[in-house]
Design a protein around this motif. Structure first.
Motif, mmCIF file in Angstrom:
data_model
loop_
_atom_site.group_PDB
_atom_site.id
_atom_site.type_symbol
_atom_site.label_atom_id
_atom_site.label_comp_id
_atom_site.label_asym_id
_atom_site.label_seq_id
_atom_site.Cartn_x
_atom_site.Cartn_y
_atom_site.Cartn_z
ATOM 1 N N GLY A 176 0.842 -1.369 0.011
ATOM 2 C CA GLY A 176 -0.005 -0.010 -0.015
ATOM 3 C C GLY A 176 0.754 1.246 -0.003
ATOM 4 O O GLY A 176 1.063 1.890 1.128
ATOM 5 N N MET A 177 1.298 1.549 -1.141
ATOM 6 C CA MET A 177 2.090 2.913 -1.222
ATOM 7 C C MET A 177 1.235 4.099 -1.446
ATOM 8 O O MET A 177 0.110 4.187 -1.786
ATOM 9 C CB MET A 177 3.112 2.636 -2.481
ATOM 10 C CG MET A 177 2.318 2.944 -3.829
ATOM 11 S SD MET A 177 1.510 1.687 -4.192
ATOM 12 C CE MET A 177 2.803 0.368 -4.732
ATOM 13 N N ILE A 178 1.981 5.253 -1.125
ATOM 14 C CA ILE A 178 1.359 6.563 -1.569
ATOM 15 C C ILE A 178 1.769 6.802 -3.097
ATOM 16 O O ILE A 178 2.762 7.000 -3.501
ATOM 17 C CB ILE A 178 2.048 7.714 -0.714
ATOM 18 C CG1 ILE A 178 1.746 7.392 0.707
ATOM 19 C CG2 ILE A 178 1.515 8.955 -1.088
ATOM 20 C CD1 ILE A 178 2.536 8.394 1.696
ATOM 21 N N MET A 179 0.720 6.651 -3.737
ATOM 22 C CA MET A 179 1.242 6.345 -5.250
ATOM 23 C C MET A 179 1.794 7.583 -6.032
ATOM 24 O O MET A 179 2.812 7.626 -6.856
ATOM 25 C CB MET A 179 -0.259 5.778 -6.212
ATOM 26 C CG MET A 179 -0.070 5.075 -7.278
ATOM 27 S SD MET A 179 -1.660 4.252 -7.835
ATOM 28 C CE MET A 179 -1.926 3.130 -6.610
ATOM 29 N N ASN A 180 1.268 8.654 -5.774
ATOM 30 C CA ASN A 180 1.661 9.736 -6.515
ATOM 31 C C ASN A 180 3.187 10.281 -6.173
ATOM 32 O O ASN A 180 3.857 10.883 -7.020
ATOM 33 C CB ASN A 180 0.969 11.090 -6.324
ATOM 34 C CG ASN A 180 0.853 11.608 -5.017
ATOM 35 O OD1 ASN A 180 1.349 10.999 -3.931
ATOM 36 N ND2 ASN A 180 -0.060 12.685 -4.690
ATOM 37 N N THR A 181 3.571 9.610 -5.139
ATOM 38 C CA THR A 181 4.968 9.816 -4.638
ATOM 39 C C THR A 181 6.121 9.167 -5.771
ATOM 40 O O THR A 181 7.479 9.453 -5.515
ATOM 41 C CB THR A 181 5.387 9.382 -3.281
ATOM 42 O OG1 THR A 181 5.282 8.065 -3.141
ATOM 43 C CG2 THR A 181 4.677 10.373 -2.200
ATOM 44 N N TRP A 182 5.696 8.207 -6.171
ATOM 45 C CA TRP A 182 6.410 7.411 -7.386
ATOM 46 C C TRP A 182 6.669 8.133 -8.555
ATOM 47 O O TRP A 182 7.462 7.881 -9.586
ATOM 48 C CB TRP A 182 5.942 6.122 -7.569
ATOM 49 C CG TRP A 182 6.121 5.257 -6.373
ATOM 50 C CD1 TRP A 182 5.450 5.087 -5.178
ATOM 51 C CD2 TRP A 182 7.411 4.206 -6.323
ATOM 52 N NE1 TRP A 182 6.183 4.120 -4.499
ATOM 53 C CE2 TRP A 182 7.246 3.560 -5.094
ATOM 54 C CE3 TRP A 182 8.245 3.997 -7.113
ATOM 55 C CZ2 TRP A 182 8.095 2.700 -4.532
ATOM 56 C CZ3 TRP A 182 9.300 3.134 -6.693
ATOM 57 C CH2 TRP A 182 9.230 2.429 -5.398
ATOM 58 N N LEU A 183 5.694 9.314 -8.916
ATOM 59 C CA LEU A 183 5.934 9.891 -10.394
ATOM 60 C C LEU A 183 7.019 10.899 -10.610
ATOM 61 O O LEU A 183 7.613 11.364 -9.234
ATOM 62 C CB LEU A 183 4.655 10.791 -10.449
ATOM 63 C CG LEU A 183 3.352 10.097 -10.292
ATOM 64 C CD1 LEU A 183 2.047 10.961 -10.273
ATOM 65 C CD2 LEU A 183 3.216 9.275 -11.735
ATOM 66 N N ASP A 184 7.546 11.021 -11.424
ATOM 67 C CA ASP A 184 8.757 11.907 -12.060
ATOM 68 C C ASP A 184 10.084 11.641 -10.949
ATOM 69 O O ASP A 184 10.880 12.573 -10.670
ATOM 70 C CB ASP A 184 8.123 13.393 -11.588
ATOM 71 C CG ASP A 184 6.894 13.806 -12.161
ATOM 72 O OD1 ASP A 184 6.608 13.298 -13.562
ATOM 73 O OD2 ASP A 184 6.086 14.480 -11.621
ATOM 74 N N SER B 154 5.520 6.133 1.706
ATOM 75 C CA SER B 154 6.077 7.268 0.241
ATOM 76 C C SER B 154 7.257 6.459 -0.141
ATOM 77 O O SER B 154 7.735 5.574 0.376
ATOM 78 C CB SER B 154 6.285 8.398 0.730
ATOM 79 O OG SER B 154 6.689 9.293 0.013
ATOM 80 N N SER B 155 7.225 7.006 -1.650
ATOM 81 C CA SER B 155 8.580 6.389 -1.972
ATOM 82 C C SER B 155 9.775 6.881 -1.430
ATOM 83 O O SER B 155 11.046 6.206 -1.672
ATOM 84 C CB SER B 155 8.556 6.760 -3.376
ATOM 85 O OG SER B 155 8.664 7.972 -3.764
ATOM 86 N N VAL B 156 9.956 8.064 -0.717
ATOM 87 C CA VAL B 156 10.877 8.442 0.090
ATOM 88 C C VAL B 156 10.321 8.839 1.391
ATOM 89 O O VAL B 156 9.289 9.659 1.529
ATOM 90 C CB VAL B 156 11.695 9.682 -0.641
ATOM 91 C CG1 VAL B 156 12.801 10.124 0.231
ATOM 92 C CG2 VAL B 156 12.220 9.167 -1.969
ATOM 93 N N GLU B 157 10.900 8.397 2.261
ATOM 94 C CA GLU B 157 10.333 8.592 3.659
ATOM 95 C C GLU B 157 11.439 9.472 4.685
ATOM 96 O O GLU B 157 12.339 9.681 4.169
ATOM 97 C CB GLU B 157 10.094 7.386 4.271
ATOM 98 C CG GLU B 157 9.197 6.422 3.737
ATOM 99 C CD GLU B 157 9.002 4.845 4.129
ATOM 100 O OE1 GLU B 157 8.023 4.433 4.122
ATOM 101 O OE2 GLU B 157 10.227 4.293 4.327
#
Length: 430
Positions: free
Chosen positions: A106-114, A396-399
């Motif tokens: 269950g990731m925070i999806m939009n943090t993987w963008l860009d 998040s992709s970066v915590e």
């Protein structure tokens, strides 16, 4: 600051759960590697390590002067939310070669963008007439998931819901055709394409963690949840000198997707290892059952620090903060294993060793998460407590987490590993 750079390097190099296990093995110098498929010959005073699926690992040391059997266990997990490449993972569309991926956890999806992304995991190949499992890491960024421009989607800042099949496909090339990704992987592994059989490959943020803050008090990194716990418990395990216990370091895969796999906390892995230790040291099954009353597990998985912009999400009387000590997590519905006895034993260990600690409980109207502690103790009935380091931006992709808490956790877990807990007539000695 003693351990921060080593911790960040460990996290960066652990680009998948398979790499995390390999890095644990590298740090367990002079440990005897065991295979689940072979007989074990165990001796007091020796150290051993065993893996399952190459994505979960258990290391243990047997005290030289043990009389009675007892276990001190720290357990964490090797996996983090990400995206996994599907079996048919290359798609040509609209002048682009993109990846076909599915969400893992269950990731925070939009943090993987860009973000520049690597690809890492394991590949099964044919070599010398046999099937061989090899680690893979692209080492450099090979893709990214570009956002749609605000000019094209005016709803992006109004609570846009990302669709994992439509919005989260990574871009690999604008010129290469389908098959180019497989070719690149084979070139990196120095194998023929016809020798590539199958893979478990995941997207990885191509970014090493960094320390930040006006006093360098925080750090930012991918996979803090839960590789910070893997690192800190491993350092504590290796620092311990308990000669009267079996100390166990365990790191399980698949916590982020429920743990109910052959290598997860809901498997027989921990119990199998403990029973083989019992048998290998010539203790009876009854002596093994007796040992459980003197044994304890720390379930170590990070906790939610109070978010300074949104205190309304927390119970202010049970909120925790980065750099203020080890977090003890509790839940009335047993999502966490902490109870009065395990809390008393752990806080007494912390008190004797000057380790700061704090308590986290969710708001009563908020359903919290769970972790591997209650799952593991449903297989091995021992005292357990859920603890972790306070962090922000979990999944998040970066915590983000606190630098000082790395030291607090290592200190607490080392003191636990060095402890000898005994119970008699509902009284405990620590």
């Amino acid at each position: 600051m003693k351990h921060i750079e080593e911790c960040l390097t460990f996290i960066h190099d652990s680009s998948s759960m398979f790499h995390a296990v390999e890095n644990v093995k590298k740090k367990c110098v002079n440990f005897i590697e065991l295979s689940e498929g072979e007989k074990w010959q165990l001796e007091k005073g020796k150290s051993y390590i065993v893996t399952r699926n190459h994505s979960s690992v258990i290391a243990f040391t047997i005290g030289k002067y043990m009389d009675d059997l007892a276990f001190n266990i720290c357990a964490s997990h090797t996996d983090s939310p990400t995206f996994k490449l599907k079996a048919n993972g290359e798609v040509e569309a609209n002048h682009a070669l993109k990846g076909n991926v599915e969400a893992y956890g269950g990731m925070i999806m939009n943090t993987w963008l860009d973000r520049p992304l690597r690809l890492a995991g394991r590949v099964c190949i044919r070599r010398n007439g046999k099937i061989e499992e090899v680690l893979y890491d692209s080492k450099t960024a090979v893709c990214s998931i570009p956002n749609v421009a605000i000019h094209m989607n005016r709803k992006l800042n109004d609570g846009y819901v990302y669709n994992p099949q439509n919005d989260m496909m990574p871009l690999f090339s604008s010129t290469l055709k389908k098959g180019a990704l497989k070719k690149r992987i084979c070139e990196d592994l120095n194998i023929r394409e016809e020798d590539y059989i199958s893979s478990d490959l995941y997207l990885v943020v191509d970014e090493k963690g960094k320390v930040f803050g006006l006093q360098d008090e925080f750090f930012s990194s991918p996979k803090i949840d839960n590789l910070e716990s893997v690192y800190t418990t491993l350092m504590a395990f290796l620092n311990s000198t308990n000669e009267r216990r079996v100390n166990i370091f365990a790191a399980f895969d698949n916590e982020e997707v429920g743990s109910n796999t052959k290598q997860g906390a809901d498997s027989s892995f921990l119990e199998d290892v403990m029973r083989r230790i019992q048998k290998g040291l010539n203790y009876t099954y009854e002596e093994y059952l007796m040992s459980l009353s003197h044994s304890m597990m720390l379930s170590v998985d990070n906790a939610h620090a109070l978010h300074y912009n949104h205190p309304e999400f927390y119970d202010g009387n049970n909120a925790v903060y980065m750099n203020e000590g080890v977090v003890i997590k509790s839940n009335a519905n047993q999502q966490y294993t902490s109870d009065a006895v395990s809390v008393a034993l752990f806080t007494e260990i912390c008190r004797k060793n000057d380790v700061p600690y704090q308590f986290f409980v969710n708001r009563s109207d908020v359903r919290g998460g769970s972790t591997l502690g209650n799952i593991s103790t449903s297989h091995v009935s021992i005292k357990s407590i859920d603890i972790g380091c306070a962090q922000l931006a979990m999944h998040s992709s970066v915590e983000c987490a606190g630098v000082e808490d790395i030291e607090h956790m290592i200190h607490a877990c080392t003191a636990f590993y060095d402890s000898n807990i005994h119970e008699k007539d509902h009284q405990w000695e620590v």
